[in-house]
Motif scaffolding. Structure first.
Motif, PDB file in Angstrom:
ATOM      1  N   SER A 211       0.842  -1.197   0.000  1.00 36.45           N
ATOM      2  CA  SER A 211       0.000   0.000   0.000  1.00 36.45           C
ATOM      3  C   SER A 211       0.879   1.249   0.000  1.00 36.45           C
ATOM      4  N   THR A 212       0.265   2.399  -0.203  1.00 34.30           N
ATOM      5  CA  THR A 212       1.015   3.656  -0.181  1.00 34.30           C
ATOM      6  C   THR A 212       1.699   3.844   1.167  1.00 34.30           C
ATOM      7  N   ALA A 213       0.975   3.610   2.258  1.00 28.74           N
ATOM      8  CA  ALA A 213       1.550   3.775   3.594  1.00 28.74           C
ATOM      9  C   ALA A 213       2.716   2.821   3.817  1.00 28.74           C
ATOM     10  N   GLU A 214       2.548   1.561   3.414  1.00 29.18           N
ATOM     11  CA  GLU A 214       3.626   0.586   3.581  1.00 29.18           C
ATOM     12  C   GLU A 214       4.845   0.968   2.763  1.00 29.18           C
ATOM     13  N   ASN A 215       4.629   1.463   1.560  1.00 24.62           N
ATOM     14  CA  ASN A 215       5.750   1.861   0.714  1.00 24.62           C
ATOM     15  C   ASN A 215       6.503   3.051   1.298  1.00 24.62           C
ATOM     16  N   ILE A 216       5.778   3.987   1.894  1.00 24.26           N
ATOM     17  CA  ILE A 216       6.447   5.128   2.514  1.00 24.26           C
ATOM     18  C   ILE A 216       7.395   4.650   3.606  1.00 24.26           C
ATOM     19  N   LEU A 217       6.911   3.771   4.484  1.00 24.76           N
ATOM     20  CA  LEU A 217       7.750   3.256   5.560  1.00 24.76           C
ATOM     21  C   LEU A 217       8.888   2.396   5.015  1.00 24.76           C
ATOM     22  N   THR A 218       8.604   1.633   3.973  1.00 20.65           N
ATOM     23  CA  THR A 218       9.632   0.792   3.353  1.00 20.65           C
ATOM     24  C   THR A 218      10.755   1.638   2.776  1.00 20.65           C
ATOM     25  N   MET A 219      10.398   2.703   2.072  1.00 17.27           N
ATOM     26  CA  MET A 219      11.411   3.547   1.436  1.00 17.27           C
ATOM     27  C   MET A 219      12.110   4.469   2.429  1.00 17.27           C
ATOM     28  N   LEU A 220      11.404   4.843   3.489  1.00 22.96           N
ATOM     29  CA  LEU A 220      11.949   5.816   4.431  1.00 22.96           C
ATOM     30  C   LEU A 220      12.949   5.197   5.392  1.00 22.96           C
ATOM     31  N   ARG A 221      12.675   3.968   5.844  1.00 25.29           N
ATOM     32  CA  ARG A 221      13.509   3.347   6.863  1.00 25.29           C
ATOM     33  C   ARG A 221      14.662   2.539   6.255  1.00 25.29           C
ATOM     34  N   PRO A 222      15.842   2.651   6.828  1.00 24.06           N
ATOM     35  CA  PRO A 222      16.997   1.912   6.286  1.00 24.06           C
ATOM     36  C   PRO A 222      16.757   0.416   6.198  1.00 24.06           C
TER      37      PRO A 222
END
Length: 454
Positions: A211-222
């Motif tokens: 999802s959009t939210a999951e992708n944000i966290l995936t891309m944001l966190r190392p």
């Protein structure tokens, strides 16, 4: 040799004072000519400038001409936001993509329609070849909203038909922007973190199955890791920020700029510029900073009297940033309650418990309860005030370990869905170019030749 830098500095100081002096308008003239400053009436109602079917902000009823304040309601395409949130959370689904579909197309999708829409967005997630390197990493910005606006304008050059105003083309452009805003914002943050703070550079590609939210966290966190509750709460925040009627500043800007006939990329970059302002999208950052100061000042977070004293010092401009504002309290439209804050508060409590931040959440709840009482004692108000969504959204982002530089961009990632729907609505209804009236109050002057001027 003359010191041009020193001379320029003195000249700019003099010119800036002259510009300020000659830009000042007598405040009494606004009352004399009945100017609705901020496009608001004295009773707080907005001046009607347009019609929309996309979002509705409801905060009062009229009873025999008298305004009666009621608990706030927010509706997307006629659906109460509480019903929408209850629906997808009850099923354990993410709601942002479904919300974007509703805003764009006016109805809730069925299972197949939703899956097809998600696949379309997933297909638009990938940025043009070398775009991240050439337009984001090589020219990093100290402000992510600035980088986001610049990236949106740059995408114009990669569009084979950027100026086509047909709905099919504009919809395609809007879907592209909804899909790639997370990557544009997150990559801009990593560039900022790397080039200005000497942090390691991590670039993760979005994954189409997330999802959009999951992708944000995936891309944001190392490490790309997150809990189910973290993703669900971020998704909820995106849903609550996705739309807020046609009258909020950035959405109104979308209508204004779209009415000129310009392209999608120009309209959306203008909306980003409006949202960047601390009076609009940057308010939750102020809330976080206010609470950091408050936590340092208070000896006992559970002492109502001490909290009231601190809030009073804010109002007297003796505490925090000396602005006299308790950030996160009060809204231009809502009075008794902001439905977004009511919803977000419940979920923030759950995440605070998971993160071991119950005491800090209780402090937020105490300020939410006490601030309206303190303001009422201090100021004469035409309406009740309550916590707005900014009051809890910054706390939520903090618990999610989202960098403060990303707070306003997170707002943009959500609101691009609403902006897109409003842009299409403005084009479809083919209204006139939006041009409100300004009355000149300058006195007439006689022209003097250059040699005669003092």
């Amino acid at each position: 040799m003359p010191n041009y830098e020193l001379t320029e500095g003195k000249t700019l100081v003099t010119l800036s004072k002259t510009a300020e002096k000659n830009s000042l308008i007598n405040p009494e003239l606004y009352s004399k000519y009945q100017v609705k400053r901020g496009l608001r009436d004295l009773d707080g109602r907005g001046v009607l400038v347009g019609l929309t079917e996309i979002g509705e902000v409801h905060s009062y009823i009229l009873d025999e001409g008298e305004i009666i304040q009621v608990p706030g309601r927010l509706l997307y395409r006629g659906y109460d936001i509480s019903d929408l949130v209850n629906g997808f959370t009850r099923d354990g689904r993410f709601g942002f993509e479904e919300t974007a579909f509703l805003l764009l197309f006016g109805h809730l999708p069925d299972q197949k329609g939703l899956e097809d829409f998600k696949q379309i967005l997933a297909g638009y997630q990938k940025l043009p070849e070398d775009f991240a390197r050439d337009f984001i990493l090589k020219s990093s910005s100290k402000d992510i909203m600035n980088a986001l606006a610049r990236s949106v304008l740059a995408l114009y050059s990669f569009d084979d038909n950027p100026d086509d105003p047909s709905i099919s083309n504009v919809l395609k452009q809007c879907l592209l922007l909804i899909a790639c805003f997370p990557s544009l914002a997150v990559y801009a943050y990593h560039a900022l973190s790397h080039y200005y703070s000497n942090q390691s550079l991590f670039i993760h590609s979005p994954r189409p199955e997330l999802s959009t939210a999951e992708n944000i966290l995936t891309m944001l966190r190392p490490d790309s890791k997150y809990t189910k509750l973290e993703a669900a709460l971020l998704d909820l925040a995106l849903v609550l920020h996705a739309e807020h009627g046609g009258g909020n500043n950035s959405t109104f800007v979308t209508h204004v700029v779209t009415s000129t006939g310009t392209d999608t990329y120009s309209a959306m970059s203008a909306a980003i510029g409006a949202l960047k302002g601390p009076r609009h999208g940057g308010a939750n950052i102020k809330v976080i900073k206010m609470f950091e100061d408050m936590k340092n000042q208070l000896k006992d977070w559970n002492d109502d009297e001490e909290i009231e004293q601190y809030l009073t010092r804010i109002l007297t401009k003796d505490a925090f940033d000396r602005s006299g504002l308790i950030y996160g309290i009060g809204h231009a439209v809502y009075s008794i309650s902001d439905p977004r804050a009511v919803i977000l508060k419940d979920y923030a409590a759950k995440l605070a418990q998971e993160k071991g931040l119950d005491d800090e959440f209780k402090l937020y709840a105490s300020v939410e309860r006490l601030a309206p009482q303190v303001i009422a004692k201090f100021n004469r108000m035409y309406k009740t005030v309550s916590a707005n969504i900014d009051f809890y959204s910054g706390f939520v982002y903090k618990m999610l370990n989202i960098p403060v530089e990303m707070y306003t961009p997170m707002f943009a990632i959500a609101r691009i869905a609403g902006w897109s729907a409003h842009r299409i609505e403005e084009i479809v209804n083919a209204g006139k170019i939006i041009r409100p009236a300004y009355k000149s109050v300058a006195r007439r002057q006689k022209y003097l030749d250059l040699i005669e001027r003092n």
